[in-house]
Design a protein around this motif. Structure first.
Motif, PDB file in Angstrom:
ATOM      1  N   SER A 236       0.809  -1.208   0.000  1.00 13.79           N
ATOM      2  CA  SER A 236       0.000   0.000   0.000  1.00 13.79           C
ATOM      3  C   SER A 236       0.850   1.270   0.000  1.00 13.79           C
ATOM      4  O   SER A 236       0.442   2.297  -0.517  1.00 13.79           O
ATOM      5  N   SER A 237       2.048   1.224   0.591  1.00 14.04           N
ATOM      6  CA  SER A 237       2.862   2.427   0.715  1.00 14.04           C
ATOM      7  C   SER A 237       3.971   2.520  -0.323  1.00 14.04           C
ATOM      8  O   SER A 237       4.677   3.522  -0.385  1.00 14.04           O
ATOM      9  N   GLY A 238       4.153   1.489  -1.137  1.00 10.64           N
ATOM     10  CA  GLY A 238       5.193   1.536  -2.154  1.00 10.64           C
ATOM     11  C   GLY A 238       6.591   1.397  -1.610  1.00 10.64           C
ATOM     12  O   GLY A 238       7.526   1.994  -2.145  1.00 10.64           O
ATOM     13  N   VAL A 239       6.780   0.636  -0.532  1.00 10.53           N
ATOM     14  CA  VAL A 239       8.107   0.419   0.037  1.00 10.53           C
ATOM     15  C   VAL A 239       8.429  -1.062   0.019  1.00 10.53           C
ATOM     16  O   VAL A 239       7.559  -1.909  -0.136  1.00 10.53           O
ATOM     17  N   GLN A 240       9.717  -1.360   0.170  1.00 12.14           N
ATOM     18  CA  GLN A 240      10.186  -2.737   0.272  1.00 12.14           C
ATOM     19  C   GLN A 240      10.799  -2.943   1.645  1.00 12.14           C
ATOM     20  O   GLN A 240      11.476  -2.061   2.175  1.00 12.14           O
ATOM     21  N   VAL A 241      10.555  -4.115   2.213  1.00 13.87           N
ATOM     22  CA  VAL A 241      11.051  -4.436   3.553  1.00 13.87           C
ATOM     23  C   VAL A 241      11.752  -5.784   3.500  1.00 13.87           C
ATOM     24  O   VAL A 241      11.214  -6.748   2.934  1.00 13.87           O
ATOM     25  N   VAL A 242      12.945  -5.859   4.067  1.00  8.22           N
ATOM     26  CA  VAL A 242      13.679  -7.117   4.099  1.00  8.22           C
ATOM     27  C   VAL A 242      14.498  -7.185   5.379  1.00  8.22           C
ATOM     28  O   VAL A 242      15.024  -6.176   5.852  1.00  8.22           O
TER      29      VAL A 242
END
Length: 317
Positions: A236-242
């Motif tokens: 929804s926010s257009g971010v990537q998380v790893v």
């Protein structure tokens, strides 16, 4: 006696002459060498992954100059003349007036000053607790700018002096120290493109959050590391998380260097490096003050930002 009509046998001439015309001598093969016992090599089992590679090793240790004083509630910005911006945080006791010591961050260093007796206002000195003998012997190692460092507060104004000269300062801004519910050890962040690195307080794990496009990670590599909540938020926010295990490449009093590897198609991915060091830092968009400078490098791309480490109250404090 030879029988009539018979000739000598072929080998009789060989025996006499030692050779047979037109035929090479017979070669007797050498006896075969004993190969010895047959040794079957046992395939070695691959070494199990280390705790560090699994993100289960202990978290990096941080020096005291990364941290605010015990029970400090806020970072204060002091604008000084000649032009210089300083950051301060006070150790707070039972009342607002009882500050025992403070930590002061310049652009490149962090200093610890203790409160000393003053006829008016509040005075703090660097190495105030060191004896004259310790100072004379050189056992107390002074940082650049620490020699003779003293700050004298009168309300919202302060006079700072050291061996290099004087600064006249006024309090300008402040930011409340407020760790998130996840209780990270340290958080660093930057803008354009937006990124954030959060360090786990127990293990060598970092969580990298970045704007879409900064990380070229396949969906499958990220999905295994994300929680359902983080995945939904990322879409929804257009971010990537790893999440990644890291190793400590350098531990010095003035910095920490952490390195990790980004996953990519199941192979060794691009390198990631985070460098944090004490120093007054101001957010490039909002101007919010932080006590750490941070540099994130991804595949050769260097991104600047700020950071802060957190001190959590314990039963002994």
């Amino acid at each position: 006696m030879l029988l009539a009509g018979c000739t000598s046998l072929p080998w009789s001439q060989d025996a006499a002459s030692g050779t047979d015309a037109g035929q090479p001598p017979l070669k007797v093969p050498a006896p075969a060498q004993d190969p010895g016992p047959v040794v079957h090599e046992v395939a070695k089992k691959p070494a199990p992954p280390s705790a560090e590679s699994l993100g289960k090793a202990a978290a990096v240790t941080l020096p005291s100059n990364f941290l605010p004083p015990p029970r400090a509630s806020e970072y204060q910005v002091w604008r000084c003349t000649p032009a210089q911006d300083l950051l301060m945080a006070f150790s707070e006791g039972d009342s607002e007036a009882s500050h025992d010591w403070l930590r002061l961050w310049s652009r490149r260093h962090a200093y610890t000053l203790e409160r000393v007796v003053s006829a008016s206002g509040e005075r703090y000195q660097a190495n105030a607790g060191a004896s004259p003998a310790e100072k004379a012997s050189g056992d107390v190692k002074a940082l650049p700018g620490e020699e003779g460092l003293e700050v004298w507060f009168k309300g919202s104004e302060a006079m700072l002096q050291n061996a290099r000269g004087n600064l006249e300062c006024v309090q300008d801004d402040r930011r409340v120290i407020h760790p998130t519910t996840q209780k990270p050890l340290l958080v660093a962040q930057g803008n354009e493109p937006g990124w954030q690195v959060s360090l786990d307080s127990e293990h060598n794990l970092l969580t990298l959050t970045a704007m879409q496009g900064l990380l070229e990670l396949p969906h499958e590599a990220q999905a295994s590391e994300r929680s359902a909540e983080a995945e939904a938020g990322a879409r929804s926010s257009g971010v990537q998380v790893v999440k990644l295990p890291y190793r400590v490449a350098r531990e010095a009093n003035d910095s920490r260097v952490l390195k990790a590897q980004l996953p990519a198609d199941g192979k060794q991915g691009e390198p990631l490096q985070l460098v944090v060091a004490p120093g007054a830092c101001f957010d490039s968009m909002q101007g919010a003050p932080y006590p750490l400078t941070a540099t994130l490098t991804i595949a050769g791309q260097e991104l600047k930002g700020c950071g802060e480490a957190f001190r959590y109250q314990s039963a002994v404090e």
